[in-house]
Scaffold this active site. Structure first.
Site, PDB file in Angstrom:
ATOM      1  CB  SER A  88     -28.912 -20.482  68.284  1.00 15.89           C
ATOM      2  OG  SER A  88     -29.734 -19.489  68.871  1.00 15.89           O
ATOM      3  CG  HIS A 118     -25.283 -18.437  67.057  1.00 15.29           C
ATOM      4  ND1 HIS A 118     -24.502 -17.865  66.069  1.00 15.29           N
ATOM      5  CD2 HIS A 118     -26.526 -17.903  66.894  1.00 15.29           C
ATOM      6  CE1 HIS A 118     -25.241 -17.032  65.349  1.00 15.29           C
ATOM      7  NE2 HIS A 118     -26.477 -17.028  65.832  1.00 15.29           N
ATOM      8  CG  ASP A 170     -29.257 -15.691  67.876  1.00 15.03           C
ATOM      9  OD1 ASP A 170     -28.646 -15.376  66.842  1.00 15.03           O
ATOM     10  OD2 ASP A 170     -29.622 -16.859  68.126  1.00 15.03           O
ATOM     11  CG  MET A 211     -32.419 -10.729  68.413  1.00 13.02           C
ATOM     12  SD  MET A 211     -33.910 -11.619  67.973  1.00 13.02           S
ATOM     13  CE  MET A 211     -33.226 -13.235  67.571  1.00 13.02           C
ATOM     14  CG  HIS A 245     -26.309 -13.444  64.710  1.00  8.49           C
ATOM     15  ND1 HIS A 245     -27.378 -14.213  64.299  1.00  8.49           N
ATOM     16  CD2 HIS A 245     -26.229 -12.416  63.809  1.00  8.49           C
ATOM     17  CE1 HIS A 245     -27.904 -13.681  63.213  1.00  8.49           C
ATOM     18  NE2 HIS A 245     -27.230 -12.590  62.905  1.00  8.49           N
ATOM     19  CG  MET A 296     -29.708 -10.510  64.273  1.00  4.31           C
ATOM     20  SD  MET A 296     -30.707 -11.961  64.629  1.00  4.31           S
ATOM     21  CE  MET A 296     -29.834 -12.586  66.050  1.00  4.31           C
ATOM     22  CG  MET A 328     -29.052 -13.923  58.422  1.00  6.46           C
ATOM     23  SD  MET A 328     -28.734 -14.766  59.990  1.00  6.46           S
ATOM     24  CE  MET A 328     -30.374 -15.306  60.480  1.00  6.46           C
ATOM     25  CG  PHE A 353     -39.069 -14.402  65.651  1.00  7.86           C
ATOM     26  CD1 PHE A 353     -39.529 -14.124  66.928  1.00  7.86           C
ATOM     27  CD2 PHE A 353     -39.214 -13.445  64.658  1.00  7.86           C
ATOM     28  CE1 PHE A 353     -40.131 -12.903  67.217  1.00  7.86           C
ATOM     29  CE2 PHE A 353     -39.817 -12.222  64.928  1.00  7.86           C
ATOM     30  CZ  PHE A 353     -40.279 -11.950  66.208  1.00  7.86           C
ATOM     31  N   GLY A 354     -36.287 -17.870  66.366  1.00  8.14           N
ATOM     32  CA  GLY A 354     -35.906 -19.261  66.160  1.00  8.14           C
ATOM     33  C   GLY A 354     -37.100 -20.036  65.612  1.00  8.14           C
ATOM     34  N   GLY A 355     -36.858 -21.234  65.174  1.00  9.63           N
ATOM     35  CA  GLY A 355     -37.945 -22.135  64.785  1.00  9.63           C
ATOM     36  C   GLY A 355     -38.558 -21.865  63.421  1.00  9.63           C
ATOM     37  CG  ASP A 358     -28.377 -18.109  62.519  1.00 10.29           C
ATOM     38  OD1 ASP A 358     -29.187 -18.944  62.974  1.00 10.29           O
ATOM     39  OD2 ASP A 358     -28.108 -17.026  63.091  1.00 10.29           O
ATOM     40  N   GLY A 368     -33.163 -22.500  60.634  1.00 12.44           N
ATOM     41  CA  GLY A 368     -33.777 -23.709  60.091  1.00 12.44           C
ATOM     42  C   GLY A 368     -32.801 -24.840  59.818  1.00 12.44           C
ATOM     43  N   GLY A 403     -30.592 -23.876  66.490  1.00 10.92           N
ATOM     44  CA  GLY A 403     -31.232 -23.539  67.751  1.00 10.92           C
ATOM     45  C   GLY A 403     -32.218 -24.610  68.156  1.00 10.92           C
ATOM     46  CB  SER A 404     -35.760 -25.194  67.270  1.00  8.94           C
ATOM     47  OG  SER A 404     -35.572 -24.798  65.943  1.00  8.94           O
TER      48      SER A 404
HETATM   49  C1  DX5 Z   1     -32.622 -16.103  64.189  1.00 14.06           C
HETATM   50  C2  DX5 Z   1     -31.348 -16.360  64.940  1.00 14.06           C
HETATM   51  C3  DX5 Z   1     -30.977 -17.768  64.985  1.00 14.06           C
HETATM   52  C4  DX5 Z   1     -31.976 -18.675  65.672  1.00 14.06           C
HETATM   53  C5  DX5 Z   1     -31.899 -19.992  64.948  1.00 14.06           C
HETATM   54  O1  DX5 Z   1     -32.712 -14.789  63.822  1.00 14.06           O
HETATM   55  O2  DX5 Z   1     -30.272 -15.643  64.367  1.00 14.06           O
HETATM   56  O3  DX5 Z   1     -29.669 -17.962  65.509  1.00 14.06           O
HETATM   57  O4  DX5 Z   1     -31.748 -18.883  67.029  1.00 14.06           O
HETATM   58  O5  DX5 Z   1     -32.908 -20.822  65.401  1.00 14.06           O
HETATM   59  P1  DX5 Z   1     -33.380 -22.119  64.587  1.00 14.06           P
HETATM   60  O6  DX5 Z   1     -32.184 -23.007  64.475  1.00 14.06           O
HETATM   61  O7  DX5 Z   1     -34.449 -22.670  65.433  1.00 14.06           O
HETATM   62  O8  DX5 Z   1     -33.852 -21.651  63.234  1.00 14.06           O
HETATM   63 ZN    ZN Z   2     -28.234 -16.182  65.014  1.00 11.89          ZN
END
Ligand code: DX5
Ligand code: ZN
Length: 224
Positions: A8, A31, A33, A35, A64, A66, A135, A141-143, A173, A175, A195-196
Protein backbone atom coordinates in the site's frame (compact mmCIF):
# COMPACT_ATOMS: atom_id res chain seq x y z
CA UNK A 1 -2.26 -21.20 -3.89
CA UNK A 2 -0.71 -18.28 -5.71
CA UNK A 3 0.62 -15.69 -3.27
CA UNK A 4 0.27 -12.01 -4.20
CA UNK A 5 2.01 -9.17 -2.38
CA UNK A 6 0.33 -5.77 -2.73
CA UNK A 7 2.20 -2.94 -1.00
CA UNK A 8 0.00 0.00 0.00
CA UNK A 9 1.39 3.40 -0.98
CA UNK A 10 -0.79 5.23 1.57
CA UNK A 11 2.21 6.33 3.60
CA UNK A 12 4.85 6.52 0.89
CA UNK A 13 6.68 9.73 -0.04
CA UNK A 14 4.32 11.33 -2.56
CA UNK A 15 6.93 13.96 -3.42
CA UNK A 16 8.88 11.12 -5.02
CA UNK A 17 6.06 8.86 -6.14
CA UNK A 18 7.88 7.41 -9.16
CA UNK A 19 10.93 6.51 -7.03
CA UNK A 20 8.72 4.95 -4.37
CA UNK A 21 6.99 2.83 -7.01
CA UNK A 22 10.34 1.84 -8.49
CA UNK A 23 11.37 0.43 -5.08
CA UNK A 24 8.48 -2.07 -5.25
CA UNK A 25 8.79 -3.10 -8.88
CA UNK A 26 8.75 -6.74 -7.72
CA UNK A 27 5.25 -6.39 -6.19
CA UNK A 28 2.29 -8.21 -7.73
CA UNK A 29 0.02 -5.19 -7.31
CA UNK A 30 0.33 -1.64 -6.05
CA UNK A 31 -2.48 -1.12 -3.53
CA UNK A 32 -3.91 2.40 -3.71
CA UNK A 33 -6.16 3.48 -0.82
CA UNK A 34 -8.86 5.98 -1.73
CA UNK A 35 -10.59 7.64 1.26
CA UNK A 36 -13.35 10.24 1.27
CA UNK A 37 -13.57 11.30 4.94
CA UNK A 38 -17.16 10.03 5.01
CA UNK A 39 -16.91 6.26 4.83
CA UNK A 40 -13.71 6.49 6.89
CA UNK A 41 -12.45 9.33 9.12
CA UNK A 42 -9.57 10.20 6.80
CA UNK A 43 -9.09 11.85 3.42
CA UNK A 44 -6.52 10.34 1.10
CA UNK A 45 -5.83 10.15 -2.60
CA UNK A 46 -8.21 10.26 -5.50
CA UNK A 47 -8.29 9.85 -9.24
CA UNK A 48 -5.48 12.31 -10.17
CA UNK A 49 -2.93 10.54 -7.93
CA UNK A 50 -4.25 7.19 -9.08
CA UNK A 51 -3.69 8.21 -12.69
CA UNK A 52 -0.21 9.49 -11.85
CA UNK A 53 0.64 6.16 -10.23
CA UNK A 54 -0.65 4.31 -13.29
CA UNK A 55 1.71 6.36 -15.47
CA UNK A 56 4.67 5.76 -13.17
CA UNK A 57 4.67 1.95 -12.88
CA UNK A 58 4.07 -1.17 -14.91
CA UNK A 59 2.93 -3.06 -11.79
CA UNK A 60 -0.88 -3.49 -11.95
CA UNK A 61 -2.87 -1.19 -9.68
CA UNK A 62 -5.29 -2.44 -7.03
CA UNK A 63 -7.74 0.32 -5.99
CA UNK A 64 -9.24 0.01 -2.49
CA UNK A 65 -12.18 2.39 -2.35
CA UNK A 66 -13.03 3.44 1.19
CA UNK A 67 -15.72 5.80 0.00
CA UNK A 68 -19.46 6.31 0.09
CA UNK A 69 -21.33 5.68 -3.12
CA UNK A 70 -18.81 3.42 -4.86
CA UNK A 71 -21.64 2.67 -7.34
CA UNK A 72 -21.00 6.17 -8.71
CA UNK A 73 -17.19 6.35 -8.48
CA UNK A 74 -15.72 2.88 -8.90
CA UNK A 75 -16.02 2.60 -12.70
CA UNK A 76 -13.78 5.67 -13.10
CA UNK A 77 -10.92 3.73 -11.48
CA UNK A 78 -11.39 0.84 -13.88
CA UNK A 79 -11.38 3.36 -16.70
CA UNK A 80 -8.17 4.86 -15.31
CA UNK A 81 -6.54 1.46 -15.75
CA UNK A 82 -7.03 -0.32 -12.43
CA UNK A 83 -6.42 -4.04 -12.75
CA UNK A 84 -8.57 -4.56 -9.68
CA UNK A 85 -11.20 -2.36 -8.02
CA UNK A 86 -12.41 -3.21 -4.51
CA UNK A 87 -15.40 -1.48 -2.95
CA UNK A 88 -16.91 -1.86 0.52
CA UNK A 89 -20.04 -3.94 1.00
CA UNK A 90 -21.17 -1.52 3.74
CA UNK A 91 -21.17 1.44 1.32
CA UNK A 92 -22.49 -0.12 -1.86
CA UNK A 93 -26.11 0.12 -3.01
CA UNK A 94 -25.96 -2.70 -5.56
CA UNK A 95 -22.83 -4.85 -5.18
CA UNK A 96 -23.75 -7.31 -7.91
CA UNK A 97 -24.51 -4.65 -10.44
CA UNK A 98 -21.27 -2.81 -9.64
CA UNK A 99 -19.14 -5.98 -9.74
CA UNK A 100 -20.60 -6.87 -13.14
CA UNK A 101 -19.97 -3.37 -14.42
CA UNK A 102 -16.33 -3.48 -13.28
CA UNK A 103 -15.80 -6.89 -14.86
CA UNK A 104 -17.36 -5.67 -18.10
CA UNK A 105 -14.80 -2.89 -18.05
CA UNK A 106 -12.03 -5.50 -17.84
CA UNK A 107 -11.12 -5.04 -14.16
CA UNK A 108 -11.17 -7.60 -11.39
CA UNK A 109 -14.01 -6.89 -8.96
CA UNK A 110 -13.33 -6.99 -5.22
CA UNK A 111 -15.74 -6.87 -2.28
CA UNK A 112 -14.36 -5.52 1.03
CA UNK A 113 -15.66 -6.18 4.53
CA UNK A 114 -14.90 -4.12 7.63
CA UNK A 115 -13.97 -6.15 10.72
CA UNK A 116 -17.53 -6.21 12.13
CA UNK A 117 -19.16 -7.18 8.81
CA UNK A 118 -19.92 -10.88 8.28
CA UNK A 119 -19.14 -12.79 5.09
CA UNK A 120 -22.27 -14.94 5.42
CA UNK A 121 -24.68 -12.70 3.41
CA UNK A 122 -22.30 -12.99 0.43
CA UNK A 123 -21.52 -16.72 0.47
CA UNK A 124 -24.02 -17.56 -2.26
CA UNK A 125 -22.72 -14.86 -4.62
CA UNK A 126 -18.96 -15.37 -4.30
CA UNK A 127 -18.86 -16.18 -8.03
CA UNK A 128 -19.71 -12.53 -8.75
CA UNK A 129 -16.35 -11.39 -7.36
CA UNK A 130 -12.68 -11.97 -8.15
CA UNK A 131 -11.53 -11.10 -4.65
CA UNK A 132 -12.88 -10.74 -1.12
CA UNK A 133 -10.96 -8.23 1.02
CA UNK A 134 -11.20 -9.07 4.70
CA UNK A 135 -10.01 -6.03 6.62
CA UNK A 136 -7.68 -6.88 9.48
CA UNK A 137 -7.94 -3.35 10.93
CA UNK A 138 -10.71 -0.76 10.94
CA UNK A 139 -10.18 0.98 7.60
CA UNK A 140 -8.84 4.53 7.58
CA UNK A 141 -5.20 4.56 8.61
CA UNK A 142 -1.94 2.75 8.05
CA UNK A 143 0.22 1.53 10.90
CA UNK A 144 -2.51 -0.09 13.03
CA UNK A 145 -2.27 -3.47 14.75
CA UNK A 146 -3.44 -6.64 13.01
CA UNK A 147 -6.77 -7.95 14.37
CA UNK A 148 -6.12 -11.64 14.80
CA UNK A 149 -9.78 -12.47 15.48
CA UNK A 150 -10.49 -11.94 11.76
CA UNK A 151 -8.78 -15.25 10.95
CA UNK A 152 -11.87 -17.46 11.39
CA UNK A 153 -13.69 -15.23 8.87
CA UNK A 154 -10.81 -15.74 6.42
CA UNK A 155 -11.03 -19.50 6.87
CA UNK A 156 -14.83 -19.63 6.52
CA UNK A 157 -14.52 -17.62 3.31
CA UNK A 158 -11.75 -19.88 1.95
CA UNK A 159 -13.79 -22.99 2.70
CA UNK A 160 -16.84 -21.58 0.92
CA UNK A 161 -14.73 -20.63 -2.11
CA UNK A 162 -13.25 -24.11 -2.29
CA UNK A 163 -16.60 -25.82 -1.74
CA UNK A 164 -18.00 -23.87 -4.69
CA UNK A 165 -14.96 -24.71 -6.83
CA UNK A 166 -14.19 -21.01 -7.43
CA UNK A 167 -10.93 -19.16 -7.98
CA UNK A 168 -11.64 -16.14 -5.80
CA UNK A 169 -8.71 -14.47 -4.06
CA UNK A 170 -8.81 -13.53 -0.39
CA UNK A 171 -6.99 -10.33 0.44
CA UNK A 172 -6.10 -9.20 3.94
CA UNK A 173 -5.29 -5.56 4.65
CA UNK A 174 -4.07 -3.95 7.85
CA UNK A 175 -1.15 -4.75 10.12
CA UNK A 176 0.38 -7.29 7.74
CA UNK A 177 4.09 -7.75 8.47
CA UNK A 178 6.70 -10.47 8.94
CA UNK A 179 5.09 -11.31 12.26
CA UNK A 180 1.47 -11.64 11.03
CA UNK A 181 1.58 -12.72 7.38
CA UNK A 182 2.05 -16.41 8.08
CA UNK A 183 -1.06 -16.73 10.23
CA UNK A 184 -3.11 -14.91 7.60
CA UNK A 185 -1.77 -17.25 4.91
CA UNK A 186 -2.38 -20.32 7.06
CA UNK A 187 -5.97 -19.14 7.61
CA UNK A 188 -6.54 -19.04 3.84
CA UNK A 189 -5.58 -15.58 2.55
CA UNK A 190 -3.49 -15.37 -0.62
CA UNK A 191 -3.26 -11.63 -1.33
CA UNK A 192 -1.48 -9.53 1.26
CA UNK A 193 -1.54 -5.75 1.54
CA UNK A 194 1.36 -4.28 3.50
CA UNK A 195 1.88 -0.56 3.92
CA UNK A 196 4.16 0.35 6.79
CA UNK A 197 5.91 -3.04 6.79
CA UNK A 198 7.17 -2.35 3.26
CA UNK A 199 7.66 1.41 3.22
CA UNK A 200 9.25 1.61 6.66
CA UNK A 201 11.68 -1.19 5.81
CA UNK A 202 15.21 -0.17 4.91
CA UNK A 203 14.91 -2.08 1.66
CA UNK A 204 11.32 -2.17 0.38
CA UNK A 205 12.15 -4.52 -2.50
CA UNK A 206 13.75 -7.07 -0.16
CA UNK A 207 10.80 -6.77 2.24
CA UNK A 208 8.35 -7.66 -0.55
CA UNK A 209 10.45 -10.76 -1.30
CA UNK A 210 10.62 -11.71 2.37
CA UNK A 211 6.85 -11.34 2.86
CA UNK A 212 6.21 -13.41 -0.26
CA UNK A 213 8.53 -16.16 0.97
CA UNK A 214 6.90 -16.29 4.42
CA UNK A 215 3.37 -16.34 2.97
CA UNK A 216 4.22 -19.02 0.42
CA UNK A 217 5.72 -21.23 3.12
CA UNK A 218 2.67 -20.86 5.35
CA UNK A 219 0.22 -21.45 2.47
CA UNK A 220 1.90 -24.76 1.70
CA UNK A 221 1.39 -26.02 5.23
CA UNK A 222 -2.11 -24.67 5.62
CA UNK A 223 -4.77 -27.25 6.37
CA UNK A 224 -8.07 -25.52 5.85
C1 DX5 B 1 -6.08 1.06 5.89
C2 DX5 B 1 -5.69 0.81 4.47
C3 DX5 B 1 -4.49 -0.01 4.33
C4 DX5 B 1 -3.23 0.59 4.94
C5 DX5 B 1 -2.43 -0.57 5.45
O1 DX5 B 1 -7.39 1.45 5.97
O2 DX5 B 1 -6.73 0.16 3.76
O3 DX5 B 1 -4.26 -0.42 2.99
O4 DX5 B 1 -2.46 1.34 4.06
O5 DX5 B 1 -1.35 -0.10 6.17
P1 DX5 B 1 -0.52 -1.02 7.18
O6 DX5 B 1 0.03 -2.15 6.37
O7 DX5 B 1 0.50 -0.11 7.71
O8 DX5 B 1 -1.49 -1.52 8.23
ZN1 ZN C 1 -6.25 -0.71 1.79
Amino acid sequence: MDVKISPSILNCDFGHLADELEKISNADFVHVDIMDNHFVPNLALGLPIFEAAAQATTVPLDAHLMIENPDRWAPAYAEAGAASVTFHAEACQAPLRLARELRAQGARAGLALKPASPIEPYLDILNEFDMILIMTVEPGFGGQSFIETMMPKVTRTRRAIEAAGLDVWIQVDGGISRSTIEQAAAAGANNFVAGSAVFRAEDAYAEVEKLRELAAGACQHASI
